[in-house]
Design a protein around this motif. Structure first.
Motif, mmCIF file in Angstrom:
data_model
loop_
_atom_site.group_PDB
_atom_site.id
_atom_site.type_symbol
_atom_site.label_atom_id
_atom_site.label_comp_id
_atom_site.label_asym_id
_atom_site.label_seq_id
_atom_site.Cartn_x
_atom_site.Cartn_y
_atom_site.Cartn_z
ATOM 1 N N SER A 21 40.245 50.171 41.289
ATOM 2 C CA SER A 21 40.471 48.734 41.263
ATOM 3 C C SER A 21 39.295 47.974 41.894
ATOM 4 O O SER A 21 38.917 46.902 41.417
ATOM 5 C CB SER A 21 41.774 48.400 41.989
ATOM 6 O OG SER A 21 42.057 47.032 41.900
ATOM 7 N N GLY A 70 36.638 47.772 39.426
ATOM 8 C CA GLY A 70 37.009 46.757 38.453
ATOM 9 C C GLY A 70 36.752 45.353 38.964
ATOM 10 O O GLY A 70 36.244 44.495 38.231
ATOM 11 N N LEU A 87 45.726 47.669 35.532
ATOM 12 C CA LEU A 87 45.533 48.904 36.285
ATOM 13 C C LEU A 87 46.742 49.833 36.117
ATOM 14 O O LEU A 87 46.588 51.036 35.875
ATOM 15 C CB LEU A 87 45.304 48.580 37.761
ATOM 16 C CG LEU A 87 44.893 49.716 38.679
ATOM 17 C CD1 LEU A 87 43.580 50.343 38.242
ATOM 18 C CD2 LEU A 87 44.782 49.198 40.114
ATOM 19 N N MET A 90 36.609 50.724 35.176
ATOM 20 C CA MET A 90 37.845 51.339 35.681
ATOM 21 C C MET A 90 38.199 52.582 34.872
ATOM 22 O O MET A 90 38.596 53.599 35.441
ATOM 23 C CB MET A 90 39.003 50.336 35.663
ATOM 24 C CG MET A 90 38.871 49.258 36.708
ATOM 25 S SD MET A 90 40.376 48.265 36.985
ATOM 26 C CE MET A 90 40.821 47.722 35.354
ATOM 27 N N ASN A 95 44.814 44.160 28.393
ATOM 28 C CA ASN A 95 43.765 43.340 28.992
ATOM 29 C C ASN A 95 43.363 42.217 28.046
ATOM 30 O O ASN A 95 43.283 41.050 28.443
ATOM 31 C CB ASN A 95 42.559 44.219 29.333
ATOM 32 C CG ASN A 95 41.654 43.612 30.364
ATOM 33 O OD1 ASN A 95 42.054 42.776 31.157
ATOM 34 N ND2 ASN A 95 40.408 44.050 30.362
ATOM 35 N N HIS A 126 34.069 42.943 37.253
ATOM 36 C CA HIS A 126 34.582 41.708 36.661
ATOM 37 C C HIS A 126 33.669 40.558 37.057
ATOM 38 O O HIS A 126 33.274 39.741 36.214
ATOM 39 C CB HIS A 126 36.018 41.441 37.130
ATOM 40 C CG HIS A 126 36.683 40.342 36.380
ATOM 41 N ND1 HIS A 126 36.478 39.020 36.638
ATOM 42 C CD2 HIS A 126 37.556 40.375 35.341
ATOM 43 C CE1 HIS A 126 37.185 38.275 35.809
ATOM 44 N NE2 HIS A 126 37.853 39.084 35.006
ATOM 45 N N GLY A 143 39.888 43.644 44.826
ATOM 46 C CA GLY A 143 40.143 44.863 44.063
ATOM 47 C C GLY A 143 40.847 45.908 44.911
ATOM 48 O O GLY A 143 41.769 46.585 44.460
ATOM 49 N N ASN A 168 45.180 41.657 37.161
ATOM 50 C CA ASN A 168 44.599 42.979 36.940
ATOM 51 C C ASN A 168 45.527 44.097 37.404
ATOM 52 O O ASN A 168 45.369 45.249 36.995
ATOM 53 C CB ASN A 168 43.237 43.090 37.639
ATOM 54 C CG ASN A 168 42.433 44.237 37.099
ATOM 55 O OD1 ASN A 168 42.282 44.394 35.896
ATOM 56 N ND2 ASN A 168 41.918 45.058 37.991
ATOM 57 N N SER A 218 35.061 44.989 33.648
ATOM 58 C CA SER A 218 36.024 45.564 34.582
ATOM 59 C C SER A 218 36.765 46.746 33.967
ATOM 60 O O SER A 218 36.886 47.810 34.585
ATOM 61 C CB SER A 218 37.023 44.474 34.987
ATOM 62 O OG SER A 218 38.063 44.997 35.748
ATOM 63 N N PHE A 219 37.260 46.557 32.755
ATOM 64 C CA PHE A 219 38.047 47.604 32.113
ATOM 65 C C PHE A 219 37.251 48.895 31.949
ATOM 66 O O PHE A 219 37.725 49.976 32.285
ATOM 67 C CB PHE A 219 38.575 47.150 30.752
ATOM 68 C CG PHE A 219 39.218 48.278 30.009
ATOM 69 C CD1 PHE A 219 40.487 48.702 30.360
ATOM 70 C CD2 PHE A 219 38.533 48.967 29.026
ATOM 71 C CE1 PHE A 219 41.073 49.784 29.721
ATOM 72 C CE2 PHE A 219 39.114 50.041 28.378
ATOM 73 C CZ PHE A 219 40.381 50.455 28.723
#
Length: 171
Positions: free
Chosen positions: A110, A113, A49, A95, A64, A117, A149, A45, A91-92
């Motif tokens: 993060s 995320g 990020l 974020m 991703n 996730h 994260g 990740n 997660s995406f």
């Protein structure tokens, strides 16, 4: 990315994808077991990020998707693909939202995320297994999402200025 030639942007995206795949491979070798199935450090990740901050949402989403697809094919299986994709999507988008608010540091983004996730993976597991017992893992997964994260965000936060200093300016 504003002002970055397409060829240069493509090269950097390729490097970030390679970086993500290397981190996925390294992570697959780490015997990280905390008593919870599927728990990982989320090292790949870092690349997503960084792509989000360097290039923007569209490029980070593409990165991703490609990293999840390729890592699943190279180091996993279709089951891992579905869990990873669900976690990656959750997660995406959190974020992206958190970054756009401009109220969170890179580490905070993060952390969000990491937490989401794990939520995506829990919901996927619930859909597959069909039992509410799967949510027994929720507290540990949320804590691990914040911890891993946060660590990934700190590393990305230290890396980002160096990339920006070398001609990559974020969105």
């Amino acid at each position: 990315m504003t002002g970055l030639p397409d060829k240069r942007k493509t090269a950097y995206m390729g490097l970030l994808l390679s970086f993500a795949l290397i981190l996925s491979y390294v992570e697959s070798l780490i015997p990280f077991f905390a008593g919870i199935p599927g728990m990982k450090l989320g090292l790949a990740n870092l690349a997503v990020l960084l792509a989000l901050y360097l290039f923007g949402g569209r490029e980070a989403l593409l990165l991703n998707f490609l990293r999840i697809l390729l890592a699943s094919l190279l180091f996993g299986n279709m089951s891992i693909f579905f869990y990873s994709m669900a976690g990656g999507i959750f997660s995406f988008f959190i974020m992206l939202f958190m970054k756009k608010t401009k109220k969170f540091s890179m580490a905070g983004v993060s952390m969000g995320g990491g937490v989401f996730h794990n939520i995506g993976q829990l919901l996927t597991a619930f859909c597959i297994v069909g039992t509410e017992g799967i949510f027994y893992y929720t507290p540990a997964l949320l804590v691990m999402g914040v911890v891993t994260g946060g660590l990934n965000g700190i590393i990305a936060g230290q890396t980002y200025p160096r990339l920006a200093h070398n001609g990559l300016h974020g969105k």
